[in-house]
Design an enzyme around this catalytic site. Structure first.
Site, mmCIF file in Angstrom:
data_model
loop_
_atom_site.group_PDB
_atom_site.id
_atom_site.type_symbol
_atom_site.label_atom_id
_atom_site.label_comp_id
_atom_site.label_asym_id
_atom_site.label_seq_id
_atom_site.Cartn_x
_atom_site.Cartn_y
_atom_site.Cartn_z
ATOM 1 N N ARG A 148 0.488 -1.035 -0.221
ATOM 2 C CA ARG A 148 -0.384 0.208 -0.312
ATOM 3 C C ARG A 148 1.101 1.414 0.015
ATOM 4 N NH1 ARG A 148 -3.012 2.561 4.730
ATOM 5 N NH2 ARG A 148 -4.551 4.699 3.763
ATOM 6 N N HIS B 216 -2.896 10.618 0.653
ATOM 7 C CA HIS B 216 -2.527 10.929 1.949
ATOM 8 C C HIS B 216 -1.560 12.173 2.679
ATOM 9 C CE1 HIS B 216 -0.980 7.925 4.695
ATOM 10 N NE2 HIS B 216 -0.289 8.391 5.248
ATOM 11 N N GLU C 27 -7.830 8.119 5.638
ATOM 12 C CA GLU C 27 -7.829 9.342 6.613
ATOM 13 C C GLU C 27 -8.282 10.784 6.640
ATOM 14 O OE1 GLU C 27 -4.534 9.229 9.639
ATOM 15 O OE2 GLU C 27 -3.895 6.490 9.232
ATOM 16 N N ASN D 200 -7.826 2.393 9.717
ATOM 17 C CA ASN D 200 -6.732 2.326 10.464
ATOM 18 C C ASN D 200 -6.528 2.138 11.597
ATOM 19 O OD1 ASN D 200 -5.353 2.551 7.690
ATOM 20 N ND2 ASN D 200 -4.785 4.992 7.567
ATOM 21 N N TYR E 259 -4.611 1.809 15.447
ATOM 22 C CA TYR E 259 -3.155 2.272 16.405
ATOM 23 C C TYR E 259 -4.039 2.260 18.456
ATOM 24 C CZ TYR E 259 -0.944 3.479 12.317
ATOM 25 O OH TYR E 259 -0.452 3.813 11.066
ATOM 26 N N GLU F 131 -3.551 0.081 8.425
ATOM 27 C CA GLU F 131 -2.426 0.343 8.958
ATOM 28 C C GLU F 131 -2.321 0.491 10.652
ATOM 29 O OE1 GLU F 131 -1.355 4.538 9.031
ATOM 30 O OE2 GLU F 131 -1.799 5.193 7.267
HETATM 31 O O1 IFM Z 1 2.304 7.858 9.858
HETATM 32 C C1 IFM Z 1 1.117 7.692 9.947
HETATM 33 C C2 IFM Z 1 0.371 8.060 8.691
HETATM 34 O O2 IFM Z 1 0.419 8.677 7.865
HETATM 35 C C3 IFM Z 1 -1.150 7.923 8.853
HETATM 36 N N1 IFM Z 1 -1.938 6.915 10.075
HETATM 37 C C4 IFM Z 1 -1.095 7.071 11.427
HETATM 38 C C5 IFM Z 1 0.788 7.230 10.935
HETATM 39 C C6 IFM Z 1 1.417 6.089 12.253
HETATM 40 O O3 IFM Z 1 1.184 8.445 13.051
#
Ligand code: IFM
Length: 465
Positions: free
Chosen positions: A95, A139, A184, A310, A312, A364
């Site tokens: 990706r 992006h 995002e 995505n 985290y 992600e």
């Molecule tokens: O590095 C970023 C990415 O560009 C977008 N999502 C979160 C990642 C970590 O912060």
């Protein structure tokens, strides 16, 4: 698979979702992810125009250590070597994102042949290596020339984006497996236009909500246009989503969690799948709500071939804003984000329950940790545990019925982490920025071993009902 996990000397993960499934379905797509501004460098070469991140990085104090993406990982010149790394890892998909101002320097009008040729060479390089291409169009790095005309707050940018999407699809749509419109949108709208922490650095809630609307609208109109021109790539969008949990069981925190969920999750999911904005958020916005033209809501709700997520960490809501990660008692990454893999299972199941979602891909997931390169190795146990536990969380969601189709590690390479500059490392491959040498970290070795077990696994875990 377990042998691969324990063979690298890893402890079992203590934050839930500890059991890795025997095997994912054979068609489950494993990959790695990057984005253009974070890795390419060559910012002034071969006719590339400036983007809003080039401009933002010039503001004193905007980026840690005064860093910028002018050189980054020099991927523009080292792409072939980086694709070889992916083959070595055994991933099926890559990706990446296109720098809009590299292919269309002013964001409108003339195309830059050298920029287009770069992406064509790279996509052909992926196919030659047996890898699938997953292309993101936006992006975050809007051409500065469009920002000078108002950027995403202006409705005209919607139409410029559709033209750009059509140009990319005309050139590469026959070879790219997936096209993502935006990465995002919450980040671009909120951090870029409400808090001002990210490019272009505006501070207006009304502007941010108009930007969010224009991003969603341009997504929908681009999908319509690409399908009309016969694009055969799978088409989707990538959202950054989290479960939002109240800090306490007070009614005030519950109400805050509901509002935060509305702004982060439902503001994007509802129009994509239900053709409306959440009424509670509209009521809360009042005069800051975006201007929505007739037919916009219908335009935004286009069938998606996939939905990228995505993930985290979780989000925690407290009405008085006093909650701090130290109170959560969870381990933290170097970004100060809680490590909370079970939140990924919760999120995926909730999306599958509340919306008619298409196949979902975790586009992600990964962590920044303080790495040390010693004797040619990086023993990044924390990152390996992070990735393994989140893969297990995806497996759990799959087992319980979520339509999961893929998982991609963020990131292939250490790279330019936006306002953190190069201080935070997310890569499973270490980059020495002085020499541009790449070194596989232990997390990469683990991912490679894990993927090998998946290829060799005799039986896939059953999907839930
Ligand atoms: O590095 C970023 C990415 O560009 C977008 N999502 C979160 C990642 C970590 O912060």
């Amino acid at each position: 698979m377990r042998a691969g996990f324990h063979g690298l000397g890893l402890r079992r993960i203590g934050t839930g979702a500890a059991t890795l499934p025997q095997a994912f379905p054979p068609d489950f797509v494993w990959g790695v992810a990057t984005s253009a501004y974070q890795i390419e460098g060559a910012a002034d070469q071969d006719g590339r125009g400036p983007s809003i991140w080039d401009r933002f990085c010039q503001q004193p104090g905007a980026i840690a250590d005064g860093d910028d993406g002018r050189v980054a990982c020099d991927h523009y010149h080292r792409w072939a070597q980086d694709l070889d790394l992916m083959v070595d890892l055994g991933v099926a998909a890559y990706r990446f994102s296109v720098s809009w101002s590299r292919v269309q320097p002013a964001g409108a009008g003339a195309w830059n042949a050298a920029g287009m040729d770069f992406y064509e060479r790279m996509v052909d390089g992926l196919l030659a290596r047996g890898l699938k291409a997953a292309m993101t169009l936006n992006h975050w790095d809007l051409p500065q020339a469009l920002q000078d005309r108002g950027g995403w707050t202006e409705r005209d940018t919607v139409h410029r984006f559709v033209d750009y999407a059509q140009g990319m699809a005309a050139r590469l749509g026959d070879r790219v497996a997936w096209i993502t419109t935006h990465n995002e949108p919450w980040v671009m709208a909120t951090l870029g236009h409400e808090t001002g922490h990210f490019a272009p650095g505006q501070r207006s809630r009304a502007a941010a909500m108009q930007v969010a609307h224009h991003l969603l609208l341009s997504h929908g109109l681009a999908l319509q246009a690409l399908r009309a021109q016969g694009c055969r790539s799978a088409l989707g969008i990538v959202l950054n989503l989290s479960p939002v949990e109240p800090a306490t069981d007070s009614a005030a925190d519950a109400a805050q969690a509901r509002l935060d969920d509305g702004r982060l999750v439902r503001w994007y999911m509802d129009p994509l799948f239900s053709g409306c904005y959440p009424q509670d958020v509209l009521d809360w916005l009042g005069a800051d709500a975006p201007h929505v033209a007739a037919d916009d809501m219908d335009s935004m709700r286009q069938p998606l071939d996939f939905l990228g997520i995505n993930y985290y960490s979780r989000s925690v809501a407290s009405a008085d804003g006093s909650w701090n990660v130290a109170q959560g008692g969870l381990p933290l990454s170097a970004m100060g984000w809680e490590i909370y893999p079970q939140g990924l299972t919760t999120l995926l199941l909730r999306l599958a329950r509340d919306y008619a979602v298409p196949p979902m891909v975790v586009t992600e997931n990964g962590g920044a940790f303080p790495d040390q390169l010693q004797g040619g190795r990086v023993h990044d146990v924390d990152r390996t545990q992070y990735i393994a536990s989140h893969i297990a969380a995806v497996g759990e969601a799959l087992r319980l019925g979520a339509p999961m189709a893929g998982y991609m590690v963020w990131s292939l390479l250490d790279n330019f982490e936006w306002t953190s500059g190069y201080a935070k490392r997310f890569g499973i491959v270490h980059v020495d920025y002085a020499t541009q040498q790449r070194t596989l970290k232990d997390s990469a070795l683990w991912y490679r071993a894990f993927l090998k077990t998946q290829r060799e696994a005799p039986a896939a875990i059953a999907r839930g009902n």
